[in-house]
Design a protein around this motif. Structure first.
Motif, PDB file in Angstrom:
ATOM      1  N   ALA A 156       0.822  -1.210   0.000  1.00  0.00           N
ATOM      2  CA  ALA A 156       0.000   0.000   0.000  1.00  0.00           C
ATOM      3  C   ALA A 156       0.855   1.258   0.000  1.00  0.00           C
ATOM      4  O   ALA A 156       0.326   2.368  -0.084  1.00  0.00           O
ATOM      5  CB  ALA A 156      -0.920  -0.009   1.214  1.00  0.00           C
ATOM      6  N   GLY A 157       2.163   1.092   0.084  1.00  0.00           N
ATOM      7  CA  GLY A 157       3.039   2.257   0.065  1.00  0.00           C
ATOM      8  C   GLY A 157       4.382   1.908   0.660  1.00  0.00           C
ATOM      9  O   GLY A 157       4.506   0.953   1.431  1.00  0.00           O
ATOM     10  N   LYS A 158       5.370   2.679   0.282  1.00  0.00           N
ATOM     11  CA  LYS A 158       6.736   2.460   0.752  1.00  0.00           C
ATOM     12  C   LYS A 158       7.278   3.756   1.335  1.00  0.00           C
ATOM     13  O   LYS A 158       7.160   4.812   0.721  1.00  0.00           O
ATOM     14  CB  LYS A 158       7.656   2.062  -0.420  1.00  0.00           C
ATOM     15  N   ILE A 159       7.885   3.630   2.510  1.00  0.00           N
ATOM     16  CA  ILE A 159       8.604   4.768   3.090  1.00  0.00           C
ATOM     17  C   ILE A 159      10.065   4.352   3.192  1.00  0.00           C
ATOM     18  O   ILE A 159      10.370   3.290   3.761  1.00  0.00           O
ATOM     19  CB  ILE A 159       8.057   5.127   4.482  1.00  0.00           C
ATOM     20  N   ILE A 160      10.940   5.157   2.625  1.00  0.00           N
ATOM     21  CA  ILE A 160      12.372   4.889   2.735  1.00  0.00           C
ATOM     22  C   ILE A 160      13.019   6.078   3.437  1.00  0.00           C
ATOM     23  O   ILE A 160      12.975   7.212   2.950  1.00  0.00           O
ATOM     24  CB  ILE A 160      12.987   4.627   1.346  1.00  0.00           C
ATOM     25  N   CYS A 161      13.551   5.801   4.618  1.00  0.00           N
ATOM     26  CA  CYS A 161      14.196   6.844   5.412  1.00  0.00           C
ATOM     27  C   CYS A 161      15.669   6.903   5.027  1.00  0.00           C
ATOM     28  O   CYS A 161      16.347   5.872   4.993  1.00  0.00           O
ATOM     29  CB  CYS A 161      14.102   6.497   6.898  1.00  0.00           C
ATOM     30  N   MET A 162      16.173   8.101   4.774  1.00  0.00           N
ATOM     31  CA  MET A 162      17.600   8.230   4.507  1.00  0.00           C
ATOM     32  C   MET A 162      18.309   8.368   5.847  1.00  0.00           C
ATOM     33  O   MET A 162      18.153   9.365   6.552  1.00  0.00           O
ATOM     34  CB  MET A 162      17.875   9.446   3.618  1.00  0.00           C
ATOM     35  N   SER A 163      19.019   7.319   6.217  1.00  0.00           N
ATOM     36  CA  SER A 163      19.761   7.369   7.465  1.00  0.00           C
ATOM     37  C   SER A 163      21.222   7.612   7.156  1.00  0.00           C
ATOM     38  O   SER A 163      21.559   8.380   6.244  1.00  0.00           O
ATOM     39  CB  SER A 163      19.523   6.090   8.276  1.00  0.00           C
ATOM     40  N   SER A 164      22.110   6.922   7.855  1.00  0.00           N
ATOM     41  CA  SER A 164      23.547   7.116   7.699  1.00  0.00           C
ATOM     42  C   SER A 164      24.243   5.999   8.444  1.00  0.00           C
ATOM     43  O   SER A 164      23.671   5.417   9.379  1.00  0.00           O
ATOM     44  CB  SER A 164      23.947   8.461   8.316  1.00  0.00           C
ATOM     45  N   VAL A 165      25.489   5.734   8.078  1.00  0.00           N
ATOM     46  CA  VAL A 165      26.286   4.818   8.913  1.00  0.00           C
ATOM     47  C   VAL A 165      26.334   5.330  10.345  1.00  0.00           C
ATOM     48  O   VAL A 165      26.538   4.558  11.285  1.00  0.00           O
ATOM     49  CB  VAL A 165      27.723   4.637   8.373  1.00  0.00           C
ATOM     50  N   HIS A 166      26.121   6.631  10.531  1.00  0.00           N
ATOM     51  CA  HIS A 166      26.173   7.208  11.875  1.00  0.00           C
ATOM     52  C   HIS A 166      24.907   6.949  12.685  1.00  0.00           C
ATOM     53  O   HIS A 166      24.764   7.487  13.773  1.00  0.00           O
ATOM     54  CB  HIS A 166      26.528   8.690  11.807  1.00  0.00           C
ATOM     55  N   LEU A 195       3.082  -0.199  10.900  1.00  0.00           N
ATOM     56  CA  LEU A 195       2.371  -0.057   9.620  1.00  0.00           C
ATOM     57  C   LEU A 195       2.364  -1.318   8.751  1.00  0.00           C
ATOM     58  O   LEU A 195       1.590  -1.415   7.804  1.00  0.00           O
ATOM     59  CB  LEU A 195       2.957   1.121   8.833  1.00  0.00           C
ATOM     60  N   ALA A 196       3.225  -2.280   9.085  1.00  0.00           N
ATOM     61  CA  ALA A 196       3.304  -3.496   8.254  1.00  0.00           C
ATOM     62  C   ALA A 196       1.960  -4.204   8.090  1.00  0.00           C
ATOM     63  O   ALA A 196       1.647  -4.665   6.987  1.00  0.00           O
ATOM     64  CB  ALA A 196       4.359  -4.454   8.818  1.00  0.00           C
ATOM     65  N   PRO A 197       1.135  -4.290   9.147  1.00  0.00           N
ATOM     66  CA  PRO A 197      -0.156  -4.982   8.971  1.00  0.00           C
ATOM     67  C   PRO A 197      -1.050  -4.321   7.913  1.00  0.00           C
ATOM     68  O   PRO A 197      -1.954  -4.950   7.390  1.00  0.00           O
ATOM     69  CB  PRO A 197      -0.800  -4.893  10.359  1.00  0.00           C
ATOM     70  N   GLU A 198      -0.777  -3.059   7.629  1.00  0.00           N
ATOM     71  CA  GLU A 198      -1.552  -2.364   6.576  1.00  0.00           C
ATOM     72  C   GLU A 198      -0.849  -2.438   5.230  1.00  0.00           C
ATOM     73  O   GLU A 198      -1.175  -1.694   4.312  1.00  0.00           O
ATOM     74  CB  GLU A 198      -1.759  -0.904   6.976  1.00  0.00           C
ATOM     75  N   LYS A 199       0.154  -3.305   5.139  1.00  0.00           N
ATOM     76  CA  LYS A 199       0.894  -3.497   3.881  1.00  0.00           C
ATOM     77  C   LYS A 199       1.675  -2.231   3.486  1.00  0.00           C
ATOM     78  O   LYS A 199       1.839  -1.919   2.313  1.00  0.00           O
ATOM     79  CB  LYS A 199      -0.045  -3.899   2.735  1.00  0.00           C
ATOM     80  N   ILE A 200       2.094  -1.486   4.497  1.00  0.00           N
ATOM     81  CA  ILE A 200       2.969  -0.338   4.251  1.00  0.00           C
ATOM     82  C   ILE A 200       4.378  -0.764   4.667  1.00  0.00           C
ATOM     83  O   ILE A 200       4.581  -1.221   5.797  1.00  0.00           O
ATOM     84  CB  ILE A 200       2.504   0.890   5.063  1.00  0.00           C
ATOM     85  N   ARG A 201       5.295  -0.651   3.749  1.00  0.00           N
ATOM     86  CA  ARG A 201       6.675  -1.081   4.031  1.00  0.00           C
ATOM     87  C   ARG A 201       7.542   0.119   4.384  1.00  0.00           C
ATOM     88  O   ARG A 201       7.636   1.073   3.607  1.00  0.00           O
ATOM     89  CB  ARG A 201       7.286  -1.758   2.793  1.00  0.00           C
ATOM     90  N   VAL A 202       8.178   0.053   5.535  1.00  0.00           N
ATOM     91  CA  VAL A 202       9.079   1.119   5.960  1.00  0.00           C
ATOM     92  C   VAL A 202      10.481   0.525   6.102  1.00  0.00           C
ATOM     93  O   VAL A 202      10.656  -0.497   6.766  1.00  0.00           O
ATOM     94  CB  VAL A 202       8.625   1.743   7.305  1.00  0.00           C
ATOM     95  N   ASN A 203      11.438   1.137   5.452  1.00  0.00           N
ATOM     96  CA  ASN A 203      12.828   0.689   5.492  1.00  0.00           C
ATOM     97  C   ASN A 203      13.743   1.911   5.484  1.00  0.00           C
ATOM     98  O   ASN A 203      13.270   3.039   5.324  1.00  0.00           O
ATOM     99  CB  ASN A 203      13.147  -0.189   4.266  1.00  0.00           C
TER     100      ASN A 203
END
Ligand code: BGC
Length: 279
Positions: A156-166, A195-203
Motif C-alpha cells: 500500500a506504500g513504501k517509506i524509505i528513510c535516509m539514514s547514515s552509517v552514523h 504499519l506493516a499490517p496495513e501493507k505499508i513497508r518502511v525501510n
C-alpha cells in the motif's frame, strides 16, 4: 554535481516503478537529486521537494520529465508541520496519490559538544528526525486511505528513510547529527512494525561516505580522500547513484518482503576496518 558519474548506462530497469508516484525530500542536490532521477528512470512520476534553490530543483524535475514521466518541484521546509501537510495535499491533488516517500532531506551543523549551540542541536534534530517523522506521518495517512492497488504495487506504500552509517557509528564533533540518525533508525523500525499490517513497508538506506556537497571537505583534496579511504574497505568513495540504485530497488516489488530493514550502502564502512590489521 553530475548525478550519473560512475553509473553504468541503463542499469535501472525502465518500467520497474511504472505508474507509481514518488516524493523525494531535499531532492535538488546530492543524494536526493540522484534518487529522484533514479526513480524517474525507473518509470515513477516524481515530486522534487526543496527548501532553497528553486532553479536547481526545477532542473532536476525537467531532467526527470525528459524520461517521459511527470515531475514537478515543490517548495517546503520538512521541519514545518503546516508546510509538510500542504505539500502532501498538493501532491495528492496534482498527482492523484503517493506510493513512495523517500524521506531524504538532511543537514549537518558540526561543532564539538562544548561549542555546540542549542540552535545547532535543534536545527539538525528538526530537519533530520522531525522532518522525516512529519513526512512519514502524512504519507502513511494517504497510503491507508488508498490501500493496495494491485496493478501498481503489492504494497500500500513504501517509506524509505535516509539514514547514515552514523545511526550506529558514534561520531565525535557531530553529536546532533549522529543522534538524529540514531533516532531515524528507531523511528523507522517502530513505524515499520506499526504499519506493516496495513501493507505499508518502511525501510531505511544508510549511506557511508558519498561524494555530495554535505561532506565535500572529506573527499575534495587527494590528501582528504586518502584519509577517508582508510575507513572504506571497498576502496572507493561512493557516488550518489550508489544510493539511488539502492532506493529504487527497495521501493520496488522485488523487495516486497523487506520490512523494517536498514540497507547499508557504505563500501564496508560499518565493518570496523580499523580491525583489519589490529585487534
Ligand atoms: C555524513 C557525511 C560523512 C559520512 C561518513 C554521512 O552521513 O553526512 O558527512 O562523510 O556519513 O562518515
Amino acid at each position: 554535481m553530475d548525478s550519473t558519474v560512475g553509473a553504468p548506462q541503463g542499469v535501472i530497469p525502465a518500467r520497474l516503478l511504472h505508474g507509481q508516484k514518488a516524493l523525494v525530500t531535499g531532492a535538488n542536490s546530492g543524494i536526493g537529486k540522484a534518487t529522484a532521477i533514479g526513480l524517474g528512470r525507473a518509470g515513477a512520476d516524481v515530486v522534487v521537494n526543496y527548501v532553497a534553490g528553486r532553479e536547481a530543483a526545477e532542473e532536476v524535475a525537467a531532467e526527470i520529465a525528459s524520461f517521459g514521466v511527470r515531475s514537478a518541484a515543490y517548495e517546503a521546509d520538512v521541519s514545518q508541520e503546516d508546510q509538510v501537510v500542504a505539500m502532501m495535499d498538493r501532491m495528492v491533488r496534482e498527482f492523484g496519490t503517493i506510493d513512495i516517500l523517500v524521506a531524504n532531506a538532511g543537514l549537518q551543523r558540526d561543532a564539538s559538544v562544548t561549542e555546540m549551540t542549542l540552535a545547532q542541536w535543534q536545527k539538525v534534530i528538526d530537519v533530520n528526525l522531525t522532518g522525516q517523522f512529519l513526512c512519514a506521518r502524512e504519507a502513511a495517512k494517504e497510503f491507508r486511505r488508498r490501500g493496495v492497488v494491485p496493478d501498481v504495487s503489492r504494497s500500500a506504500g513504501k517509506i524509505i528513510c535516509m539514514s547514515s552509517v552514523h545511526q550506529i557509528i558514534p561520531w565525535a564533533g557531530h553529536v546532533n547529527y549522529a543522534s538524529s540518525k540514531g533516532g531515524v533508525q528507531m523511528m523507522m523500525q517502530t513505524l515499520a512494525q506499526e504499519l506493516a499490517p496495513e501493507k505499508i513497508r518502511v525501510n531505511a538506506v544508510a549511506p557511508g561516505a558519498i561524494k555530495t556537497p554535505i561532506n565535500r571537505a572529506a573527499w575534495e583534496t587527494p590528501e582528504a580522500q586518502k584519509d577517508l579511504l582508510r575507513l572504506i574497505p571497498y576502496d572507493r568513495v561512493g557516488d550518489p547513484d550508489d544510493i539511488a540504485h539502492a532506493v529504487v530497488a527497495l521501493a520496488s516489488d522485488l523487495m516486497d518482503y523487506v520490512v523494517g530493514t536498514t540497507l547499508y550502502v557504505d563500501g564496508g564502512m560499518t565493518l570496523f576496518p580499523g580491525f583489519a590489521t589490529g585487534g
